[in-house]
Design an enzyme around this catalytic site. Structure first.
Site, PDB file in Angstrom:
ATOM      1  N   ALA A  10       0.891  -1.158   0.000  1.00 15.12           N
ATOM      2  CA  ALA A  10       0.000   0.000   0.000  1.00 15.12           C
ATOM      3  C   ALA A  10       0.931   1.209   0.000  1.00 15.12           C
ATOM      4  CB  ALA A  10      -0.858   0.001   1.252  1.00 15.12           C
ATOM      5  N   LYS A  38       7.636  -2.176  -5.675  1.00 17.13           N
ATOM      6  CA  LYS A  38       8.370  -2.254  -6.947  1.00 17.13           C
ATOM      7  C   LYS A  38       7.901  -3.449  -7.766  1.00 17.13           C
ATOM      8  CE  LYS A  38      12.314   0.040  -4.850  1.00 17.13           C
ATOM      9  NZ  LYS A  38      11.809   1.385  -5.092  1.00 17.13           N
ATOM     10  N   ALA A  40       4.822  -5.043  -7.674  1.00 16.69           N
ATOM     11  CA  ALA A  40       3.481  -4.820  -8.232  1.00 16.69           C
ATOM     12  C   ALA A  40       3.554  -3.804  -9.368  1.00 16.69           C
ATOM     13  CB  ALA A  40       2.537  -4.341  -7.141  1.00 16.69           C
ATOM     14  N   ASN A  41       4.348  -2.756  -9.187  1.00 10.74           N
ATOM     15  CA  ASN A  41       4.468  -1.752 -10.253  1.00 10.74           C
ATOM     16  C   ASN A  41       4.991  -2.398 -11.540  1.00 10.74           C
ATOM     17  OD1 ASN A  41       3.718   0.118  -8.324  1.00 10.74           O
ATOM     18  ND2 ASN A  41       5.795   0.849  -7.936  1.00 10.74           N
ATOM     19  N   GLU A 135      12.750  -6.465  -2.877  1.00 12.45           N
ATOM     20  CA  GLU A 135      11.800  -6.135  -1.803  1.00 12.45           C
ATOM     21  C   GLU A 135      11.099  -7.387  -1.268  1.00 12.45           C
ATOM     22  OE1 GLU A 135       9.149  -2.997  -3.103  1.00 12.45           O
ATOM     23  OE2 GLU A 135      10.653  -1.477  -2.708  1.00 12.45           O
ATOM     24  N   ASP A 238      10.401   1.431 -12.151  1.00 16.84           N
ATOM     25  CA  ASP A 238       9.650   0.166 -12.184  1.00 16.84           C
ATOM     26  C   ASP A 238       8.893   0.042 -13.508  1.00 16.84           C
ATOM     27  OD1 ASP A 238      10.498   0.108  -9.535  1.00 16.84           O
ATOM     28  OD2 ASP A 238       8.569   0.818  -8.769  1.00 16.84           O
TER      29      ASP A 238
HETATM   30  O1  RIB Z   1       9.656   2.308  -6.777  1.00 18.73           O
HETATM   31  C1  RIB Z   1       8.525   2.821  -6.151  1.00 18.73           C
HETATM   32  C2  RIB Z   1       7.987   1.852  -5.159  1.00 18.73           C
HETATM   33  O2  RIB Z   1       8.940   1.669  -4.118  1.00 18.73           O
HETATM   34  C3  RIB Z   1       6.728   2.274  -4.450  1.00 18.73           C
HETATM   35  O3  RIB Z   1       5.564   1.848  -5.100  1.00 18.73           O
HETATM   36  C4  RIB Z   1       6.903   1.748  -3.035  1.00 18.73           C
HETATM   37  O4  RIB Z   1       5.911   0.844  -2.644  1.00 18.73           O
HETATM   38  C5  RIB Z   1       8.282   1.134  -2.997  1.00 18.73           C
HETATM   39  O5  RIB Z   1       8.261  -0.227  -3.157  1.00 18.73           O
END
Ligand code: RIB
Length: 290
Positions: A10, A38, A40-41, A135, A238
């Protein structure tokens, strides 16, 4: 097909006049919440780039909305497990120039089991991609399993850790870094990019564009940046990586994949937010990059 072992967060965005200093209390001028991480993106970016992508990850009971949203964005979610940990989250401060600072709480992203990874990858086929960032836990197991199965392994070394990247050496085919991470790699390992034992290394350089070091081809190629007015740089890297892997998965040569990924990343910095605002192929086609 892309298998993405990746974080799901989130994202809590705070607009701030400047990034907070040590000991400073700072009032935010805006607040918003969205889907991020990162991992999910990158999954959303790959889906926006028309790839088939299955996300391997963990959420808590509080994160079912994130799984639903990934599904709505075209990401396959069968290998997202609900764990006994809270969903990861990120506190993201964005200043007036669009620069950010991020504090992460990993939560369920660090509770992924080898069983979950193994189960997902048994469905993979030789030639598929395994994509990872730093992550989640489980990266070495995932990379070793993927190599055994004949997958191509891509690692975006963010957030950067020398130990994490060293543990993956010999197990990855493509390494994606930003400029800061490339410096950290040099400082941490003493190795120039040309000496790192990875076939291809792509380094994003912000307003300076991008560099592709092909250690397999013994060559380096530079790509100029597309000019945009940055609003928020969060998630642009990302988006770049998701598009890059999706394009390679589609069979595009590296230079063409980088070009498309750079367009997607450039458009992304003009938008406020992360996974929820990643551009699709039509957005990129419709945009005037001249
Ligand atoms: O790279 C951006 C992302 O880094 C964000 O969406 C945050 O959740 C972190 O993971």
């Amino acid at each position: 097909m892309i298998w993405n072992l990746g974080s799901i967060n989130a994202d809590f965005f705070y607009g701030v006049p400047h990034l907070p200093d040590a000991g400073e209390t700072l009032a935010a001028t805006s607040f918003a919440k969205g889907l991020g991480g990162k991992g999910a993106n990158m999954s959303v970016a790959a889906a926006r780039a028309a790839a088939r992508v299955s996300h391997i990850g963990g959420i808590g009971d509080d994160g079912r909305w994130a799984e639903t949203r990934l599904l709505e964005y075209g990401v396959e979610t069968q290998h997202i497990a609900v764990m006994d940990e809270p969903t990861g989250h990120a506190i993201i401060c964005v200043d007036a120039e669009g620069e950010n600072s991020i504090v992460l709480f990993p939560g369920a992203n660090h509770a992924i089991t080898e069983q979950m990874i193994g189960k997902a990858l048994t469905e993979a086929s030789p030639g598929d991609f395994l994509l990872m960032q730093n992550e989640t836990n489980g990266q070495v197991f995932a990379a070793e399993t993927a190599k055994t199965l004949g997958l191509r392994v891509v690692y975006a070394a963010a957030p950067f850790s020398t130990d994490a990247v060293m543990a993956l050496m010999g197990k990855i085919d493509l390494l994606v870094l930003n400029e800061v991470e490339a410096t950290q790699l040099l400082e941490g390992t003493g190795q120039a990019l040309e000496d790192v034992p990875v076939d291809d290394i792509v380094v994003t350089l912000g307003s300076e564009g991008c560099k592709w070091v092909s250690n397999k081809g013994n060559s380096t190629q530079s790509f100029p940046a597309f000019k945009v007015d940055p609003v928020d740089t969060t998630g642009a890297g990302d988006t770049f990586t998701g598009y890059l892997v999706a394009s390679l998965d589609r069979g595009l040569p590296m230079a063409e994949a980088i070009d498309l990924a750079m367009r997607a990343g450039a458009l992304m910095v003009t938008r406020q937010g992360t996974a929820d605002v990643i551009p699709d192929l039509k957005d990129i086609q419709d945009h005037d990059f001249s």
